[in-house]
Write a protein that holds these residues in place. Structure first.
Motif, PDB file in Angstrom:
ATOM      1  N   GLN A  44       0.414   0.666  18.211  1.00 49.19           N
ATOM      2  CA  GLN A  44       0.972   1.722  17.372  1.00 49.19           C
ATOM      3  C   GLN A  44      -0.109   2.206  16.419  1.00 49.19           C
ATOM      4  O   GLN A  44      -0.664   1.418  15.649  1.00 49.19           O
ATOM      5  N   LEU A  45      -0.411   3.477  16.480  1.00 53.06           N
ATOM      6  CA  LEU A  45      -1.398   4.101  15.607  1.00 53.06           C
ATOM      7  C   LEU A  45      -0.650   4.863  14.516  1.00 53.06           C
ATOM      8  O   LEU A  45       0.309   5.586  14.802  1.00 53.06           O
ATOM      9  N   LYS A  46      -1.076   4.685  13.274  1.00 55.12           N
ATOM     10  CA  LYS A  46      -0.494   5.410  12.144  1.00 55.12           C
ATOM     11  C   LYS A  46      -1.621   5.889  11.246  1.00 55.12           C
ATOM     12  O   LYS A  46      -2.635   5.202  11.090  1.00 55.12           O
ATOM     13  N   VAL A  47      -1.429   7.051  10.662  1.00 59.07           N
ATOM     14  CA  VAL A  47      -2.351   7.572   9.668  1.00 59.07           C
ATOM     15  C   VAL A  47      -1.553   7.838   8.406  1.00 59.07           C
ATOM     16  O   VAL A  47      -0.541   8.537   8.444  1.00 59.07           O
ATOM     17  N   GLY A  48      -2.007   7.252   7.310  1.00 64.21           N
ATOM     18  CA  GLY A  48      -1.345   7.436   6.030  1.00 64.21           C
ATOM     19  C   GLY A  48      -2.280   8.041   5.009  1.00 64.21           C
ATOM     20  O   GLY A  48      -3.505   7.903   5.106  1.00 64.21           O
ATOM     21  N   TRP A  49      -1.674   8.706   4.044  1.00 68.27           N
ATOM     22  CA  TRP A  49      -2.421   9.330   2.950  1.00 68.27           C
ATOM     23  C   TRP A  49      -1.945   8.757   1.613  1.00 68.27           C
ATOM     24  O   TRP A  49      -0.774   8.417   1.457  1.00 68.27           O
ATOM     25  N   SER A  50      -2.874   8.720   0.658  1.00 78.37           N
ATOM     26  CA  SER A  50      -2.524   8.336  -0.708  1.00 78.37           C
ATOM     27  C   SER A  50      -1.685   9.442  -1.331  1.00 78.37           C
ATOM     28  O   SER A  50      -1.689  10.589  -0.872  1.00 78.37           O
ATOM     29  N   GLN A  51      -0.993   9.101  -2.397  1.00 78.09           N
ATOM     30  CA  GLN A  51      -0.109  10.061  -3.063  1.00 78.09           C
ATOM     31  C   GLN A  51      -0.874  11.238  -3.666  1.00 78.09           C
ATOM     32  O   GLN A  51      -0.301  12.310  -3.868  1.00 78.09           O
ATOM     33  N   MET A  74       0.849  -1.166   0.000  1.00 78.83           N
ATOM     34  CA  MET A  74       0.000   0.000   0.000  1.00 78.83           C
ATOM     35  C   MET A  74       0.902   1.238   0.000  1.00 78.83           C
ATOM     36  O   MET A  74       1.478   1.574   1.034  1.00 78.83           O
ATOM     37  N   PRO A  75       1.025   1.920  -1.126  1.00 70.43           N
ATOM     38  CA  PRO A  75       1.883   3.103  -1.188  1.00 70.43           C
ATOM     39  C   PRO A  75       1.199   4.317  -0.547  1.00 70.43           C
ATOM     40  O   PRO A  75       0.279   4.890  -1.107  1.00 70.43           O
ATOM     41  N   ILE A  76       1.639   4.645   0.648  1.00 70.90           N
ATOM     42  CA  ILE A  76       1.105   5.790   1.382  1.00 70.90           C
ATOM     43  C   ILE A  76       2.273   6.594   1.934  1.00 70.90           C
ATOM     44  O   ILE A  76       3.397   6.110   1.993  1.00 70.90           O
ATOM     45  N   TYR A  77       1.983   7.806   2.344  1.00 69.82           N
ATOM     46  CA  TYR A  77       2.948   8.555   3.138  1.00 69.82           C
ATOM     47  C   TYR A  77       2.328   8.762   4.513  1.00 69.82           C
ATOM     48  O   TYR A  77       1.116   8.960   4.639  1.00 69.82           O
ATOM     49  N   LEU A  78       3.150   8.657   5.541  1.00 68.72           N
ATOM     50  CA  LEU A  78       2.661   8.802   6.913  1.00 68.72           C
ATOM     51  C   LEU A  78       2.493  10.274   7.249  1.00 68.72           C
ATOM     52  O   LEU A  78       3.372  11.088   6.991  1.00 68.72           O
ATOM     53  N   SER A  79       1.362  10.580   7.860  1.00 71.14           N
ATOM     54  CA  SER A  79       1.074  11.941   8.288  1.00 71.14           C
ATOM     55  C   SER A  79       1.115  12.060   9.806  1.00 71.14           C
ATOM     56  O   SER A  79       1.332  13.145  10.331  1.00 71.14           O
ATOM     57  N   ALA A  80       0.893  10.927  10.504  1.00 71.91           N
ATOM     58  CA  ALA A  80       0.918  10.952  11.967  1.00 71.91           C
ATOM     59  C   ALA A  80       1.185   9.561  12.507  1.00 71.91           C
ATOM     60  O   ALA A  80       0.807   8.555  11.887  1.00 71.91           O
ATOM     61  N   GLU A  81       1.830   9.515  13.664  1.00 66.99           N
ATOM     62  CA  GLU A  81       2.070   8.278  14.402  1.00 66.99           C
ATOM     63  C   GLU A  81       1.917   8.592  15.881  1.00 66.99           C
ATOM     64  O   GLU A  81       2.260   9.686  16.322  1.00 66.99           O
ATOM     65  N   ALA A  82       1.411   7.620  16.629  1.00 68.41           N
ATOM     66  CA  ALA A  82       1.268   7.808  18.076  1.00 68.41           C
ATOM     67  C   ALA A  82       1.176   6.448  18.744  1.00 68.41           C
ATOM     68  O   ALA A  82       0.785   5.455  18.125  1.00 68.41           O
ATOM     69  N   GLN A  83       1.534   6.419  20.007  1.00 71.80           N
ATOM     70  CA  GLN A  83       1.310   5.217  20.801  1.00 71.80           C
ATOM     71  C   GLN A  83      -0.111   5.305  21.337  1.00 71.80           C
ATOM     72  O   GLN A  83      -0.526   6.348  21.847  1.00 71.80           O
ATOM     73  N   LEU A  84      -0.843   4.217  21.206  1.00 69.46           N
ATOM     74  CA  LEU A  84      -2.247   4.168  21.581  1.00 69.46           C
ATOM     75  C   LEU A  84      -2.441   3.158  22.693  1.00 69.46           C
ATOM     76  O   LEU A  84      -2.042   2.000  22.569  1.00 69.46           O
ATOM     77  N   LEU A  85      -3.045   3.590  23.778  1.00 64.89           N
ATOM     78  CA  LEU A  85      -3.471   2.712  24.850  1.00 64.89           C
ATOM     79  C   LEU A  85      -4.969   2.942  24.993  1.00 64.89           C
ATOM     80  O   LEU A  85      -5.397   3.956  25.553  1.00 64.89           O
ATOM     81  N   PRO A  86      -5.793   2.047  24.428  1.00 63.56           N
ATOM     82  CA  PRO A  86      -7.236   2.262  24.434  1.00 63.56           C
ATOM     83  C   PRO A  86      -7.759   2.587  25.835  1.00 63.56           C
ATOM     84  O   PRO A  86      -7.423   1.937  26.804  1.00 63.56           O
ATOM     85  N   GLY A  87      -8.579   3.645  25.886  1.00 62.89           N
ATOM     86  CA  GLY A  87      -9.116   4.106  27.158  1.00 62.89           C
ATOM     87  C   GLY A  87      -8.341   5.259  27.749  1.00 62.89           C
ATOM     88  O   GLY A  87      -8.776   5.891  28.698  1.00 62.89           O
TER      89      GLY A  87
END
Length: 135
Positions: A74-81, A1-14
């Motif tokens: 690990q939470l990541k958000v990616g965008w299409s080109q 999946m060719p994406i570029y990362l826009s954000a990353e964060a450590q996620l602990l639900p709650g």
């Protein structure tokens, strides 16, 4: 999946978390929010001219229903080109997609069933075919 990362964060639900992820170009952004009870993913159009830029919302999880919520993810958000599609990844697994061009959101929970505006009028049901938006 060719994406570029826009954000990353450590996620602990709650644990309350807000992660903003704007597209590198254009007026679109997405936001992941864990308010302590639920996780939601929002599509925003910052050039919409409306007071509320939120275009659509996708339910990602209810904290009470996550069996391993005590483990960090690990939470990541990616965008299409083309900067028109965003994907939410938790531990590299796609949980939600927004297609700003088609005004459509997809999520594993399929909730809410429809947004009530001109977005996702057919609902938010997940389909693996949505991953082809990033091909």
């Amino acid at each position: 999946m060719p994406i570029y990362l826009s954000a990353e964060a450590q996620l602990l639900p709650g644990t309350e978390l807000v992660t903003e992820a704007p597209a590198a170009q254009g007026p679109y952004a997405v936001v992941f929010e864990d308010d302590g009870d639920t996780g939601f993913f929002y599509a925003l159009n910052t050039a919409s001219g409306e007071q509320n830029p939120i275009q659509d919302a996708l339910h990602i999880y209810d904290v009470a229903q996550i069996s391993d919520r005590d483990k960090a993810s690990q939470l990541k958000v990616g965008w299409s080109q083309d900067h028109l599609k965003a994907v939410l990844l938790i531990n590299d697994y796609p949980h939600a997609i927004f297609d700003f061009e088609a005004k459509r959101g997809y999520c594993r929970s399929g909730f809410p069933h429809a947004s009530g505006n001109d977005w996702s009028s057919d609902g938010h049901e997940w389909t693996d075919e949505a991953l082809q938006l990033f091909a």
